[in-house]
Design a protein around this motif. Structure first.
Motif, PDB file in Angstrom:
ATOM      1  N   ASP A  90      -4.812   6.695  -1.250  1.00 18.57           N
ATOM      2  CA  ASP A  90      -4.059   5.441  -1.078  1.00 18.57           C
ATOM      3  C   ASP A  90      -4.118   4.610  -2.364  1.00 18.57           C
ATOM      4  N   VAL A 124      -3.290   0.695  -3.556  1.00 21.70           N
ATOM      5  CA  VAL A 124      -2.896  -0.663  -3.175  1.00 21.70           C
ATOM      6  C   VAL A 124      -2.443  -1.369  -4.440  1.00 21.70           C
ATOM      7  N   ARG A 156       0.850  -1.196   0.000  1.00 18.54           N
ATOM      8  CA  ARG A 156       0.000   0.000   0.000  1.00 18.54           C
ATOM      9  C   ARG A 156       0.884   1.243   0.000  1.00 18.54           C
TER      10      ARG A 156
END
Ligand SMILES: [Zn+2]
Length: 435
Positions: free
Chosen positions: A139, A141, A66
């Motif tokens: 974010d 991932v 991440r």
């Protein structure tokens, strides 16, 4: 324009191709996924990320990491690619399929388009970010998975079932198969963004009869009953059903090619699409293809049972209806056993993420026009969608007009244009920065 990422993507892609990650579907013969996962993990940790390497069973490894964004309260974006490839028979190829050779401005090798190209692109982009201290808006991932080519059980499905926490907060995802160009003219290229994929319904059908001696007159032969049913299914064409994605695609294509498309009779129009006709043709109806037969154990013995496997692919929302239609074709006497089933997916071609795709493409190719389409196959998206993630196929690639792209998937002489790969890096970088 050359950047560190567009330079690096070439070596990353070649390195990944040279790691033989052939997935035959047979656990005992699958090799190399662990080595590829370790390679990816090293490339990520080298630039300060903290990747996790997860094995579903020995050798079947995936990698997840991440990258924290500027605003972690926003939903995260999942960027996923599989590391395994289908087998390749070197004797059929112009170059060795695991050489990663560069020839005629292409990188050649198994996985060049399916999908070590995209694995390399995402690695190149985030390595550049990490080195320059860039923080994405939300974010991100990254997931590099095992076992996509044999149904995802030991890759994406395992991650989703055993480690859903890794995907905490992910609202949207990009992966295969989409974002590639289809040239209409010098100044118009359609970039096919995958917004839907068909469902998978692999069935085993069994016919039973009276066993007996091969020399007698015998009117209840399981092999005969099965053969008749299998032939009926193989020849049958299920009715045309135009889903919202296919309708939107046909409208866009009709406009681009300036041809009249009757949405109730799309077959004629699809036939005019050239190399992508095969891909699109399978998305206007449910399909059922017999793929395996199994019966008998001795030349002069009539067996009591005969079985066949049928590979069925269903359109979104069609599963129940399709089963009824299939039973009608097979006849009432056959027993149907479900061996593998994954639902179809379909999402709209709208929203900020779709806008970001279209803008990123346009910035790098003024002739770009993004259109939605449905994939006839299945991808890891089926597993990730179970977490409520909205999945798109967007692995941007600009292709030469004469390249038969769909034939390269699982095909002989699979290869990716070097320039197209570098274009993909630039588009992916822009897209992720605007996502
Ligand atoms: Zn693939």
């Amino acid at each position: 324009m050359r950047t560190p990422a567009t330079d690096e993507v070439i070596d990353l892609c070649r390195d990944l191709i040279r790691i033989d990650t052939t997935n035959t579907g047979d656990l005992a013969t699958s090799a190399g996924e662990r080595a590829a996962a370790e390679y990816v993990a090293t490339k990520l940790s080298e630039v300060g990320l903290d990747p996790q390497l997860l094995e579903s069973r020995p050798g079947r490894a995936s990698v997840v990491t991440r990258i924290p964004g500027a605003d972690s309260s926003r939903g995260a974006l999942l960027v996923h690619g599989h590391l395994d490839v289908v087998p390749a028979d070197a004797s059929e190829w112009s170059v060795h399929p695991f050489s990663g050779e560069i020839k005629d401005d292409f990188i050649w090798g198994r996985g060049a388009v399916d999908m070590k190209d995209f694995d390399a692109m995402s690695l190149a982009v985030v390595r550049d970010w990490q080195r320059t201290g860039y923080v994405p808006p939300r974010d991100i991932v990254l997931a590099y998975t095992a076992d996509e080519e044999a149904g995802s059980d030991w890759g994406a499905k395992f991650l989703v079932e055993e480690h859903p926490d890794l995907f905490e907060g992910c609202t949207e995802a990009i992966g295969e198969v989409g974002g590639f160009s289809y040239t209409v003219s010098n100044d118009l290229r359609l970039y096919m963004v995958q917004t839907a994929e068909k469902g998978i319904d692999w069935l085993r059908v069994h016919a039973t009869g009276r066993p007996g001696h091969g020399s007698f007159v015998h009117d209840d032969n399981a092999v005969t009953a099965l053969a008749e049913a299998v032939a009926r299914v193989g020849r049958h064409r299920f009715p045309v059903v135009v889903t919202p994605t296919v309708r939107a695609f046909l409208e866009e294509v009709g406009e681009a090619l300036q041809i009249e498309i009757d949405p109730n009779d799309p077959e004629a129009a699809i036939a005019k699409l050239g190399p992508i006709a095969t891909m699109i043709g399978a998305t206007i109806r449910n399909t059922a293809n017999p793929t395996r037969l199994n019966a008998g154990y001795k030349d002069n013995v009539i067996p009591g049972r005969a079985s066949a496997t049928i590979d069925c692919r269903t359109l979104p929302g069609q599963f129940e209806l399709f089963r009824e239609q299939l039973v009608e074709v097979l006849g009432p006497d056959l027993e149907i056993e479900s061996i593998h089933r994954q639902p179809a997916l379909e999402t709209g071609f709208d929203g900020a993420l779709v806008d970001a795709m279209a803008l990123a493409l346009k910035a790098e190719d003024p002739g770009a026009h993004a259109v939605p389409y449905m994939l006839s196959g299945g991808t890891d998206a089926k597993s990730f969608a179970r977490l409520g993630i909205r999945c798109f196929g967007f692995a941007p690639l600009r292709l030469p007009p004469d390249l038969n792209f769909s034939a390269l998937f699982h095909g002989i002489d699979e290869r990716v244009p070097v320039e197209g790969l570098q274009f993909g890096v630039r588009v992916l970088d822009r897209f992720l920065r605007q996502s």
